[in-house]
Design an enzyme around this catalytic site. Structure first.
Site, PDB file in Angstrom:
ATOM      1  CB  SER A 114     -49.590  10.905  82.794  1.00 58.70           C
ATOM      2  OG  SER A 114     -50.182   9.944  81.937  1.00 58.70           O
ATOM      3  CG  HIS A 115     -50.553  12.512  78.738  1.00 58.69           C
ATOM      4  ND1 HIS A 115     -51.152  12.267  79.955  1.00 58.69           N
ATOM      5  CD2 HIS A 115     -51.192  13.583  78.210  1.00 58.69           C
ATOM      6  CE1 HIS A 115     -52.127  13.149  80.134  1.00 58.69           C
ATOM      7  NE2 HIS A 115     -52.161  13.959  79.105  1.00 58.69           N
ATOM      8  CG  ASP A 278     -48.699   7.211  79.093  1.00 54.87           C
ATOM      9  OD1 ASP A 278     -48.495   6.009  79.350  1.00 54.87           O
ATOM     10  OD2 ASP A 278     -49.308   7.975  79.864  1.00 54.87           O
ATOM     11  CG  ASP A 280     -47.971   7.169  83.704  1.00 52.78           C
ATOM     12  OD1 ASP A 280     -48.356   7.346  82.534  1.00 52.78           O
ATOM     13  OD2 ASP A 280     -48.751   7.114  84.671  1.00 52.78           O
ATOM     14  CG  ASP A 282     -51.449   5.863  82.656  1.00 54.54           C
ATOM     15  OD1 ASP A 282     -50.945   6.411  81.661  1.00 54.54           O
ATOM     16  OD2 ASP A 282     -51.958   6.511  83.604  1.00 54.54           O
ATOM     17  NE  ARG A 283     -53.143   9.365  79.367  1.00 53.85           N
ATOM     18  CZ  ARG A 283     -53.905  10.436  79.169  1.00 53.85           C
ATOM     19  NH1 ARG A 283     -54.193  10.820  77.952  1.00 53.85           N
ATOM     20  NH2 ARG A 283     -54.353  11.141  80.188  1.00 53.85           N
ATOM     21  CE  LYS A 378     -54.986   6.753  82.046  1.00 54.13           C
ATOM     22  NZ  LYS A 378     -55.726   7.408  83.121  1.00 54.13           N
TER      23      LYS A 378
END
Length: 555
Positions: A114-115, A278, A280, A282-283, A378
């Site tokens: 992710s982030h 981010d 991937d 999702d943010r 998300k």
């Protein structure tokens, strides 16, 4: 091409958290380590791996391609019928969720941390998503973990590496592999949710300027497809949109600290609207000239405008929800409009149950995660396009409306929930655990209610527990909280999204309906509460940290 059984031994610590298993690349690249965990996933699929269809993709970070080759060999060895893989192994997390649902796949394996930073010395991650497109529930992740503790062998099919760069179908033994366009299906789906023509006409008929920053993450190609190709904006409307295995040496977390180049560009170049995503996808972060949209406010504002600005919601809103640490701003929107509203633990899987039951339309987490029931993850770009839809609708009502104007209009209607989060990353795990134990002894004590922390009198405290209204499952120890008589809150959580040490998160919130305070700096108004939180937690004494790694908050 025959199945080969490989002998192995378990590795300690392969327990997937809310977002899968995250470790340093050097850990995943140990012999058998990745194979053990993927075999455990395949063994834990509720309907079995045999004959299944799985979507595979990730954020393109370092070690993704060799991991995908391992997944292909293991999938063939376990009788998987088909893999749907993003070209070059790249698919955003929202795109994976959409593809699982569109093609009615059994589930998906996502390669992302992710982030978190990427590169040979940084992080990698693997997680499993279910047939609804959402993260695996604890019942499945527990099965994965149990399998990692007892594994003695895994099954593979040996063969040449599969070319991930060519779109089309191929085979690997009995396994069918479809390499698909990274972007096409997802962007086409967004076009059914939003009015792209309305957004495009607004952007071309006004002096409203846009800058999107992908932070060298997976959303670079998606951002180009949206802002340049679909909306017809110039190349200057996007930056850092070439995916990189180490995210250009940066930290792909869309906040004011790590997306500083975007913040500086928006302020320095007088850009109307800035957004970042981010690693991937999702943010998201939304900013404007002189304005930062706190994620807690963002989801509340999207919910408030949804039926008016987004065609997908014209038929109505089923319900709203937020994670427990997220401010109560969305609760006020729900109450005013008569929507059902839920408070759930941190972790998107808790929203998925409510969505599948038809009781939830829009939800969000204060950690820059926002989404709706269009998928079961998300979705950073969905939130960005939602905000562009809101700006188009707001400007149709009053030309020249800015992001700051939308914020202040919301506060005048609902009041303002001042909110901030302090992140202390890669803290010594023992010190963090000792601090939480210290806090738990106080926050769960019956004597704590009624005591005062400075000017704040404790009205309620405890360790958040959630009973899922759909399946009855209970999730305990989800965050230590203290709510004060004036409605203010402090919350402490240990985060499970890091790959080394521990991450302590402190959340503080205060509500005001005084218009003279609506434009104030959140840090000023929250300082007395923050000081009391740090004092009672003895954070510095337990961890040695005298300041956070990241602060989420701005005027």
């Amino acid at each position: 091409m025959s199945v080969v059984t490989v002998q192995t031994t378990p590795f300690e610590g392969q327990k997937p958290g809310t977002s899968g298993l995250r470790k340093r690349v050097k850990v995943f690249s140990q012999q058998h380590y990745t194979e053990n965990f993927v075999q455990a996933i395949l063994s834990a699929i509720p309907t079995g791996a045999q004959g299944s269809t799985l979507v595979v993709g990730g954020d393109g970070r370092y070690f993704s391609k060799p991991a995908i080759q391992s997944i292909i060999r293991l999938a063939a060895g376990n009788g998987v019928a088909k893999l749907i893989i993003g070209q070059d192994g790249i698919l955003s997390t929202p795109a994976v969720s959409h593809l699982i649902r569109k093609y009615k796949a059994t589930g998906g394996i996502l390669l992302t941390a992710s982030h978190n930073p990427g590169g040979p010395d940084n992080d990698f991650g693997i997680k499993y998503n279910m047939e609804n497109g959402g993260p695996a529930p604890e019942s499945v992740t527990d099965r994965i973990f149990e399998s990692t503790k007892t594994i003695r062998e895994y099954r593979i099919v040996e063969g040449p590496e599969v070319d991930l760069s060519k779109i089309g179908s191929t085979s690997f033994g009995q396994l069918q592999i479809d390499i698909v366009d990274q972007v096409k299906d997802y962007v086409a789906y967004l076009a059914t949710i939003f009015d792209f023509d309305l957004i495009k006409n607004f952007l071309h008929s006004s002096d409203f300027s846009v800058r999107f920053d992908a932070l060298h993450g997976v959303t670079g190609p998606y951002g180009r497809a949206l802002f340049v190709d679909a909306f017809g904006l110039p190349e200057s409307s996007i930056q850092n949109c070439v995916p990189s295995e180490d995210f250009g040496g940066g930290h792909p977390d869309p906040n004011l600290t790590y997306a500083k180049s975007l913040v500086d560009a928006v302020e320095g170049e007088n850009i109307s609207f800035g957004a970042a995503s981010d690693g991937d996808g999702d943010r998201n972060m939304i900013i404007g000239k002189g304005a930062f949209v706190n994620p807690s406010d963002s989801v509340a504002i999207i919910a408030d405008w949804a039926q008016k600005a987004i065609p997908y919601f014209k038929g109505g809103i089923k319900g709203l929800a937020r994670s427990m640490p997220t401010s109560g701003a969305i609760d006020r929107v729900a109450k005013k409009n008569g929507y059902e509203c839920f408070e759930v633990p941190t972790g998107w899987k808790f929203f998925g149950n409510l969505m599948d039951a038809g009781r939830l339309s829009i939800c969000g987490e204060e950690s820059f995660g926002t989404g709706s029931d269009h998928i079961r993850e998300k979705d950073g770009l969905w939130a960005v396009v939602a905000w562009l839809s809101i700006m188009a609708a707001a400007n149709a009502e009053k030309a020249g409306t800015t992001v700051q104007d939308v914020l202040l209009q919301h506060y005048r209607t609902y009041g303002r929930n001042f909110f901030s989060r302090y992140d202390y990353e890669e803290v010594d795990s023992q010190g963090a655990s000792d601090m939480v134990a210290h806090l738990r002894s106080q926050f769960t004590s019956a004597d704590f209610v009624g005591t005062k922390l400075g000017q704040f009198e404790v009205a309620e405290s405890g360790d958040f527990s959630y009973t899922d209204p759909i399946d009855g499952s209970v999730s305990k120890n989800q965050g230590l909280y203290a709510t004060f008589k004036d409605g203010s809150r402090i919350i402490f959580r240990l985060s499970g999204t890091g790959s080394a040490g521990a991450t302590i998160r402190l959340y503080v919130e205060k509500y005001s309906n005084d218009p003279s305070e609506f434009g104030a700096d959140a840090q000023v108004g929250l300082k007395p509460l923050i000081d009391e939180a740090l004092k009672i937690s003895k954070l510095k004494e337990f961890t040695g940290r005298d300041k956070p790694t990241v602060i989420t908050s701005k005027v």
